[in-house]
Design a protein around this motif. Structure first.
Motif, PDB file in Angstrom:
ATOM      1  N   ALA A   1       4.484 -10.638  -1.092  1.00  0.00           N
ATOM      2  CA  ALA A   1       3.566 -11.080  -0.132  1.00  0.00           C
ATOM      3  C   ALA A   1       4.320 -11.223   1.261  1.00  0.00           C
ATOM      4  O   ALA A   1       5.485 -11.364   1.302  1.00  0.00           O
ATOM      5  N   CYS A   2       3.476 -11.491   2.141  1.00  0.00           N
ATOM      6  CA  CYS A   2       3.860 -11.612   3.667  1.00  0.00           C
ATOM      7  C   CYS A   2       3.938 -12.974   3.831  1.00  0.00           C
ATOM      8  O   CYS A   2       2.989 -13.906   3.700  1.00  0.00           O
TER       9      CYS A   2
ATOM     10  N   ASN B   1      -0.125 -13.665   4.080  1.00  0.00           N
ATOM     11  CA  ASN B   1      -0.992 -12.715   3.733  1.00  0.00           C
ATOM     12  C   ASN B   1      -0.330 -11.994   2.388  1.00  0.00           C
ATOM     13  O   ASN B   1       0.738 -11.788   2.499  1.00  0.00           O
ATOM     14  N   ASP B   2      -1.273 -11.953   1.342  1.00  0.00           N
ATOM     15  CA  ASP B   2      -0.746 -11.218   0.112  1.00  0.00           C
ATOM     16  C   ASP B   2      -0.825  -9.744   0.304  1.00  0.00           C
ATOM     17  O   ASP B   2      -0.765  -8.995  -0.833  1.00  0.00           O
ATOM     18  N   ASN B   3      -1.301  -8.954   1.456  1.00  0.00           N
ATOM     19  CA  ASN B   3      -1.304  -7.670   1.431  1.00  0.00           C
ATOM     20  C   ASN B   3      -0.596  -7.207   2.860  1.00  0.00           C
ATOM     21  O   ASN B   3      -1.188  -7.545   3.922  1.00  0.00           O
TER      22      ASN B   3
ATOM     23  N   ALA C   1       0.874  -4.871   4.151  1.00  0.00           N
ATOM     24  CA  ALA C   1       0.323  -3.423   4.591  1.00  0.00           C
ATOM     25  C   ALA C   1      -0.829  -3.775   5.563  1.00  0.00           C
ATOM     26  O   ALA C   1      -0.918  -3.355   6.785  1.00  0.00           O
ATOM     27  N   ALA C   2      -1.880  -4.692   5.177  1.00  0.00           N
ATOM     28  CA  ALA C   2      -2.919  -5.005   6.040  1.00  0.00           C
ATOM     29  C   ALA C   2      -2.521  -5.836   7.208  1.00  0.00           C
ATOM     30  O   ALA C   2      -3.102  -5.580   8.269  1.00  0.00           O
ATOM     31  N   GLN C   3      -1.600  -6.672   6.791  1.00  0.00           N
ATOM     32  CA  GLN C   3      -1.044  -7.588   7.954  1.00  0.00           C
ATOM     33  C   GLN C   3      -0.416  -6.497   9.326  1.00  0.00           C
ATOM     34  O   GLN C   3      -0.472  -6.815  10.431  1.00  0.00           O
TER      35      GLN C   3
ATOM     36  N   ASN D   1      11.374  -5.542  -2.613  1.00  0.00           N
ATOM     37  CA  ASN D   1      10.056  -5.260  -2.063  1.00  0.00           C
ATOM     38  C   ASN D   1       9.686  -3.733  -1.651  1.00  0.00           C
ATOM     39  O   ASN D   1       9.194  -3.718  -0.624  1.00  0.00           O
TER      40      ASN D   1
ATOM     41  N   PRO E   1       5.623  -2.826  -0.914  1.00  0.00           N
ATOM     42  CA  PRO E   1       4.884  -3.035   0.135  1.00  0.00           C
ATOM     43  C   PRO E   1       5.539  -2.471   1.570  1.00  0.00           C
ATOM     44  O   PRO E   1       4.868  -1.940   2.446  1.00  0.00           O
TER      45      PRO E   1
ATOM     46  N   GLU F   1       4.480   1.235   1.842  1.00  0.00           N
ATOM     47  CA  GLU F   1       2.817   1.121   2.115  1.00  0.00           C
ATOM     48  C   GLU F   1       2.639   1.062   3.667  1.00  0.00           C
ATOM     49  O   GLU F   1       2.109   1.489   4.207  1.00  0.00           O
TER      50      GLU F   1
END
Length: 240
Positions: free
Chosen positions: A13-14, A29-31, A33-35, A62, A65, A68
């Motif tokens: 996670a972020c 943020n648990d995503n 790459a989206a962040q 990690n 992520p 990704e």
């Protein structure tokens, strides 16, 4: 100057830590790459990634992520945490990472830093993390008797791309960066210096930009997540 949005990775996670304490992590943020994509969409020119688990483990943890992020974001990224041998450096660069950050090995194996900088010119940075002017290693868990400037000067002729200087006591505390110490380091060495730790407002960025030293950029994390700093505004200001 460049704004480097920080994506610190813990257990996939972020997160942001408070003064480097792993048990004081806030998940934003648990995503990751989206962040990262959100930062890129907002206009950032670089990403600053940290594998927090890797810093303690001494090897990448990690990786998924990070990979990704590298696949889905079209801006250069730098990564620190658990990178302690040439094979790991070469592996990350082959996956599209622009710059590796070597921290613990800069203290424990300085010859490795020099070898890596020769083998991968422009792609190796040194991460110097400090409490009260003294370098800390292994995820900030171990104190040394090495002074920041003394360590930095060891790599003056090594060809490293940058020094990322983090004041641990300021990191995640939203109390402002250690402008004086950062400027002193940047004026003491010819290597580009990136400020990290406590950058929490536009006023902090203004202070760093006008500190009297030629800083390469500034890393900010929590302030971006909390909305204290706008990525687009900060990027434009630092470029101006």
């Amino acid at each position: 100057m460049i704004l480097y949005p920080a994506i610190d990775l813990k257990d996939g996670a972020c997160v942001r830590l408070y003064k480097g304490e792993m048990d004081q992590a806030t998940v934003f943020n648990d995503n990751p790459a989206a962040q990262a994509r959100a930062f890129v969409t907002a206009g950032c020119d670089w990403l600053h990634l940290v594998d927090l688990n890797g810093a303690f483990a001494g090897a990448p943890v990690n990786a998924a992520p990070v990979e990704e992020i590298l696949k889905t974001c079209d801006v250069p990224a730098q990564l620190g945490g658990g990178i302690r041998d040439l094979a790991t450096i070469e592996n990350w660069l082959s996956k599209g990472l622009q710059r590796v950050i070597l921290g613990t090995v800069a203290v424990e194996q300085p010859d490795l830093v020099r070898e890596a900088a020769r083998k991968f010119p422009g792609h190796v940075a040194v991460g110097i993390d400090a409490r009260d002017g003294m370098v800390a290693t292994r995820g900030w868990a171990e104190e040394t008797n090495v002074e920041v400037t003394d360590l930095a000067r060891q790599f003056e002729d090594a060809g490293v791309a940058a020094i990322i200087y983090t004041d641990i006591n300021r990191d995640g505390a939203m109390q402002g960066p250690n402008v004086a110490a950062t400027a002193a380091l940047a004026n003491a060495v010819g290597i580009p210096v990136i400020a990290s730790g406590g950058v929490s407002s536009m006023a902090d960025l203004e202070a760093l930009k006008s500190c009297g030293a030629p800083l390469d950029g500034a890393i900010s994390g929590r302030a971006l997540y909390d909305g204290k700093i706008d990525v687009a505004e900060a990027t434009a200001f630092l470029k101006s």
